[in-house]
Design a protein around this motif. Structure first.
Motif, mmCIF file in Angstrom:
data_model
loop_
_atom_site.group_PDB
_atom_site.id
_atom_site.type_symbol
_atom_site.label_atom_id
_atom_site.label_comp_id
_atom_site.label_asym_id
_atom_site.label_seq_id
_atom_site.Cartn_x
_atom_site.Cartn_y
_atom_site.Cartn_z
ATOM 1 N N ALA A 123 -25.379 2.750 13.125
ATOM 2 C CA ALA A 123 -24.284 3.728 13.034
ATOM 3 C C ALA A 123 -24.487 4.675 11.857
ATOM 4 O O ALA A 123 -24.064 5.843 11.908
ATOM 5 N N ASP A 124 -25.133 4.201 10.797
ATOM 6 C CA ASP A 124 -25.444 5.067 9.656
ATOM 7 C C ASP A 124 -26.648 5.958 9.952
ATOM 8 O O ASP A 124 -26.742 7.076 9.435
ATOM 9 N N ALA A 125 -27.571 5.459 10.766
ATOM 10 C CA ALA A 125 -28.786 6.210 11.086
ATOM 11 C C ALA A 125 -28.512 7.362 12.048
ATOM 12 O O ALA A 125 -29.117 8.430 11.932
ATOM 13 N N ARG A 126 -27.601 7.145 12.979
ATOM 14 C CA ARG A 126 -27.355 8.144 14.031
ATOM 15 C C ARG A 126 -27.043 9.543 13.495
ATOM 16 O O ARG A 126 -27.694 10.513 13.893
ATOM 17 N N PRO A 127 -26.077 9.728 12.581
ATOM 18 C CA PRO A 127 -25.802 11.097 12.109
ATOM 19 C C PRO A 127 -26.979 11.718 11.355
ATOM 20 O O PRO A 127 -27.187 12.928 11.417
ATOM 21 N N LEU A 128 -27.748 10.899 10.675
ATOM 22 C CA LEU A 128 -28.921 11.422 9.971
ATOM 23 C C LEU A 128 -29.940 11.947 10.971
ATOM 24 O O LEU A 128 -30.524 13.026 10.789
ATOM 25 N N LEU A 129 -30.157 11.192 12.043
ATOM 26 C CA LEU A 129 -31.116 11.604 13.067
ATOM 27 C C LEU A 129 -30.621 12.816 13.843
ATOM 28 O O LEU A 129 -31.411 13.712 14.178
ATOM 29 N N GLU A 130 -29.335 12.866 14.104
ATOM 30 C CA GLU A 130 -28.779 14.035 14.792
ATOM 31 C C GLU A 130 -28.932 15.285 13.939
ATOM 32 O O GLU A 130 -29.245 16.362 14.452
ATOM 33 N N ARG A 131 -28.726 15.133 12.635
ATOM 34 C CA ARG A 131 -28.918 16.264 11.728
ATOM 35 C C ARG A 131 -30.380 16.692 11.694
ATOM 36 O O ARG A 131 -30.695 17.891 11.716
ATOM 37 N N ALA A 132 -31.289 15.722 11.648
ATOM 38 C CA ALA A 132 -32.720 16.043 11.654
ATOM 39 C C ALA A 132 -33.105 16.769 12.936
ATOM 40 O O ALA A 132 -33.898 17.712 12.910
ATOM 41 N N ALA A 133 -32.536 16.348 14.062
ATOM 42 C CA ALA A 133 -32.836 17.000 15.339
ATOM 43 C C ALA A 133 -32.324 18.440 15.343
ATOM 44 O O ALA A 133 -32.998 19.334 15.872
ATOM 45 N N ARG A 134 -31.166 18.680 14.754
ATOM 46 C CA ARG A 134 -30.632 20.049 14.681
ATOM 47 C C ARG A 134 -31.469 20.920 13.743
ATOM 48 O O ARG A 134 -31.681 22.098 14.016
#
Length: 72
Positions: free
Chosen positions: A25-36
């Protein structure tokens, strides 16, 4: 001469640490930001596929990673 890590490299490294510590759950927003930040980088999509909660979500992330891997 070595290159300094890109902002995406730092986000992905932090997300990987969270995944290794069983904190998807902590990794998901970081990865979504990296994808953007860098839509052409397949790494966030592959890692998101690895922490997906449903098969449908996993397939969608894998499909996105394939699109970005095949782009020049």
């Amino acid at each position: 001469m070595t290159q300094s890590p890109s902002p995406n490299d730092r986000l992905i490294a932090e997300a990987r640490r969270a995944i290794e510590q069983d904190r998807p759950a902590d990794a998901r927003p970081l990865l979504e930001r990296a994808a953007r930040q860098d839509a052409g980088d397949p790494r966030p999509w592959l890692l998101l596929a690895g922490i997906a909660t449903t098969p449908r979500e996993r397939r969608a992330y894998l499909a996105l990673s394939l699109i970005h891997i095949s782009e020049p």
